[in-house]
Design a protein around this motif. Structure first.
Motif, PDB file in Angstrom:
ATOM      1  N   VAL A  82     -26.666 -31.178 -33.733  1.00  0.00           N
ATOM      2  CA  VAL A  82     -26.153 -29.813 -33.780  1.00  0.00           C
ATOM      3  C   VAL A  82     -24.756 -29.893 -34.362  1.00  0.00           C
ATOM      4  O   VAL A  82     -23.910 -30.626 -33.866  1.00  0.00           O
ATOM      5  N   THR A  83     -24.542 -29.172 -35.457  1.00  0.00           N
ATOM      6  CA  THR A  83     -23.221 -29.119 -36.078  1.00  0.00           C
ATOM      7  C   THR A  83     -22.605 -27.767 -35.751  1.00  0.00           C
ATOM      8  O   THR A  83     -23.190 -26.729 -36.036  1.00  0.00           O
ATOM      9  N   LEU A  84     -21.449 -27.807 -35.102  1.00  0.00           N
ATOM     10  CA  LEU A  84     -20.685 -26.594 -34.825  1.00  0.00           C
ATOM     11  C   LEU A  84     -19.503 -26.577 -35.776  1.00  0.00           C
ATOM     12  O   LEU A  84     -18.804 -27.582 -35.923  1.00  0.00           O
ATOM     13  N   SER A  85     -19.282 -25.451 -36.437  1.00  0.00           N
ATOM     14  CA  SER A  85     -18.151 -25.342 -37.358  1.00  0.00           C
ATOM     15  C   SER A  85     -17.379 -24.063 -37.076  1.00  0.00           C
ATOM     16  O   SER A  85     -17.936 -23.064 -36.617  1.00  0.00           O
ATOM     17  N   MET A  86     -16.072 -24.124 -37.361  1.00  0.00           N
ATOM     18  CA  MET A  86     -15.166 -22.999 -37.136  1.00  0.00           C
ATOM     19  C   MET A  86     -14.696 -22.469 -38.476  1.00  0.00           C
ATOM     20  O   MET A  86     -14.243 -23.227 -39.324  1.00  0.00           O
ATOM     21  N   ARG A  87     -14.792 -21.160 -38.636  1.00  0.00           N
ATOM     22  CA  ARG A  87     -14.220 -20.511 -39.808  1.00  0.00           C
ATOM     23  C   ARG A  87     -14.144 -19.020 -39.524  1.00  0.00           C
ATOM     24  O   ARG A  87     -14.738 -18.530 -38.583  1.00  0.00           O
ATOM     25  N   GLY A  88     -13.421 -18.303 -40.347  1.00  0.00           N
ATOM     26  CA  GLY A  88     -13.238 -16.875 -40.114  1.00  0.00           C
ATOM     27  C   GLY A  88     -12.358 -16.631 -38.906  1.00  0.00           C
ATOM     28  O   GLY A  88     -11.886 -17.554 -38.256  1.00  0.00           O
ATOM     29  N   GLY A  89     -12.141 -15.384 -38.601  1.00  0.00           N
ATOM     30  CA  GLY A  89     -11.292 -15.048 -37.463  1.00  0.00           C
ATOM     31  C   GLY A  89      -9.824 -15.281 -37.783  1.00  0.00           C
ATOM     32  O   GLY A  89      -9.430 -15.429 -38.935  1.00  0.00           O
ATOM     33  N   ASN A  90      -9.021 -15.360 -36.763  1.00  0.00           N
ATOM     34  CA  ASN A  90      -7.575 -15.510 -36.903  1.00  0.00           C
ATOM     35  C   ASN A  90      -7.185 -16.981 -36.793  1.00  0.00           C
ATOM     36  O   ASN A  90      -7.251 -17.552 -35.710  1.00  0.00           O
ATOM     37  N   PRO A  91      -6.734 -17.624 -37.891  1.00  0.00           N
ATOM     38  CA  PRO A  91      -6.383 -19.047 -37.834  1.00  0.00           C
ATOM     39  C   PRO A  91      -5.293 -19.366 -36.818  1.00  0.00           C
ATOM     40  O   PRO A  91      -5.241 -20.462 -36.280  1.00  0.00           O
ATOM     41  N   ARG A  92      -4.440 -18.388 -36.525  1.00  0.00           N
ATOM     42  CA  ARG A  92      -3.336 -18.631 -35.596  1.00  0.00           C
ATOM     43  C   ARG A  92      -3.838 -18.890 -34.176  1.00  0.00           C
ATOM     44  O   ARG A  92      -3.214 -19.605 -33.403  1.00  0.00           O
ATOM     45  N   TYR A  93      -4.962 -18.282 -33.802  1.00  0.00           N
ATOM     46  CA  TYR A  93      -5.515 -18.428 -32.453  1.00  0.00           C
ATOM     47  C   TYR A  93      -6.896 -19.055 -32.501  1.00  0.00           C
ATOM     48  O   TYR A  93      -7.821 -18.622 -31.835  1.00  0.00           O
ATOM     49  N   SER A  94      -7.037 -20.104 -33.294  1.00  0.00           N
ATOM     50  CA  SER A  94      -8.382 -20.604 -33.541  1.00  0.00           C
ATOM     51  C   SER A  94      -8.710 -21.934 -32.864  1.00  0.00           C
ATOM     52  O   SER A  94      -9.869 -22.274 -32.771  1.00  0.00           O
ATOM     53  N   ASP A  95      -7.737 -22.716 -32.419  1.00  0.00           N
ATOM     54  CA  ASP A  95      -8.077 -23.983 -31.780  1.00  0.00           C
ATOM     55  C   ASP A  95      -9.021 -23.720 -30.611  1.00  0.00           C
ATOM     56  O   ASP A  95      -8.916 -22.710 -29.913  1.00  0.00           O
ATOM     57  N   TRP A  96      -9.947 -24.642 -30.398  1.00  0.00           N
ATOM     58  CA  TRP A  96     -10.997 -24.442 -29.402  1.00  0.00           C
ATOM     59  C   TRP A  96     -11.289 -25.768 -28.719  1.00  0.00           C
ATOM     60  O   TRP A  96     -11.455 -26.796 -29.370  1.00  0.00           O
ATOM     61  N   LYS A  97     -11.363 -25.749 -27.395  1.00  0.00           N
ATOM     62  CA  LYS A  97     -11.663 -26.954 -26.626  1.00  0.00           C
ATOM     63  C   LYS A  97     -13.048 -26.822 -26.000  1.00  0.00           C
ATOM     64  O   LYS A  97     -13.262 -26.060 -25.064  1.00  0.00           O
TER      65      LYS A  97
END
Length: 127
Positions: free
Chosen positions: A79-94
Motif C-alpha cells: 500500500v503506497t500512501l502519498s501526500m499532495r494538495g491541501g495546505n503545505p504549511r500544515y501538511s506534516d503527518w504522523k
C-alpha cells in the motif's frame, strides 16, 4: 458482496484502517492518496482518501477507507500512501499504524510504529 448468477466481479474493495498519532500536530491538511498492489500484479487506481464533511487525518483519528482493486487480486502486497494538495504549511503527518482487509479477511499488518511524512512524500507499506 453478492453478484447475480453467472456474473463475474470486476473489482473488490480493500478496507484500509489508518491511525494518526495522538501527538499534537500529528494531523495533516494535505490530501492523502492510496494505491494498492497485489501479490499477483493486480492493483488499484490512485485513490483519494476523503470522507465528505469530515476533517480526515487529524491527531488521534482511526479511520477506515475503501479502495477498489481488480477482482483478480489474490493478496495485498504493498500500500503506497502519498501526500499532495491541501495546505503545505500544515501538511506534516504522523502515521501510527496501517492495516488492511481484502474481501473481509484481515491481511497481515502493513506497519506499526510512528512515521512522519512531509509534504510531497510517500510511503510504501509492505505486507
Amino acid at each position: 458482496m453478492t453478484f447475480p448468477l453467472g456474473a463475474t466481479p470486476v473489482s473488490d474493495d480493500v478496507s484500509l484502517q489508518i491511525n494518526t498519532d495522538v501527538t499534537s500536530g500529528s494531523g495533516t491538511d494535505a490530501d492523502i492518496h492510496a494505491r494498492i498492489t497485489c501479490n499477483n500484479g493486480a492493483y488499484s487506481e490512485d485513490t483519494l482518501l476523503d470522507k465528505d464533511n469530515y476533517n480526515d487525518f487529524e491527531a488521534g483519528d482511526r479511520d477506515t477507507y475503501l479502495v477498489a482493486v481488480d477482482a483478480k487480486c489474490d493478496r495485498l502486497k504493498t500500500v503506497t500512501l502519498s501526500m499532495r494538495g491541501g495546505n503545505p504549511r500544515y501538511s506534516d503527518w504522523k502515521i501510527q499504524a496501517l492495516s488492511g482487509a481484502l474481501r473481509g479477511v484481515k491481511q497481515p499488518g502493513l506497519f506499526r510504529g510512528d512515521r512522519w511524512l512531509t509534504y510531497g512524500q510517500s510511503v510504501d507499506a509492505q505486507m
